[in-house]
Scaffold this motif. Structure first.
Motif: not given
Length: 155
Positions: A135-147
């Motif tokens: 979940q972190y690799l697929r969702v949370w990390r990309p969201l954090r990178a976008v933010k």
């Protein structure tokens, strides 16, 4: 993948056949036929129901519930395996000094010893840890990178 799928289905079928043969020897052919008929009818009923209302089913909730049920099955299988290895003398058994209700051992294979509870805890951590890491690799990390990208662009 086809070979893996075939192997999984063949193994399950083989396991069921061995189980039914043992049951037939112990209880007789009539009991096995009645049980198999009930199982097939219930499976067909679920299939028909699924096909009729498939547009209205909450598939995400069903998958989450299935995952949770599989986690419970994992806990039971690990606990039962450790208990059997302890009974065979292959694992040591360190009692906790407390007693659990009998139904915990009967239904969930949770016994008051360190090795069994540790193995079950490790299995739960492995399953839920793999879920949260994916979940972190697929969702949370990309969201954090976008933010982070948006906040640096706003500067």
């Amino acid at each position: 993948f086809a070979l893996l799928g075939f192997t999984a289905v063949y193994r399950e079928g083989f396991e069921v056949v061995i189980f039914l043969q043992n049951l037939r020897l112990e209880a007789g052919m009539t009991v096995v036929l009645i049980g198999a008929t009930i199982g097939v009818l219930l499976t067909l009923g679920v299939a028909v129901l699924t096909f009729l209302v498939h547009r209205h089913l909450a598939y995400k909730k069903m998958l989450i519930m299935t995952g949770l049920l599989l986690a419970v099955v994992l806990i039971v299988m690990v606990g039962e395996s450790v208990q059997e290895l302890q009974q065979a003398g292959w694992f040591s058994s360190t009692p906790l000094g407390v007693s659990f209700p009998v139904w915990l051992g009967t239904w969930l294979a949770i016994f008051p010893n360190v090795e069994g509870l540790l193995a079950q805890g490790c299995a739960v951590i492995l399953v839920f840890g793999s879920y949260f890491s994916s979940q972190y690799l697929r969702v949370w990390r990309p969201l954090r990178a976008v933010k982070l990208g948006q906040s640096s662009a706003n500067r």
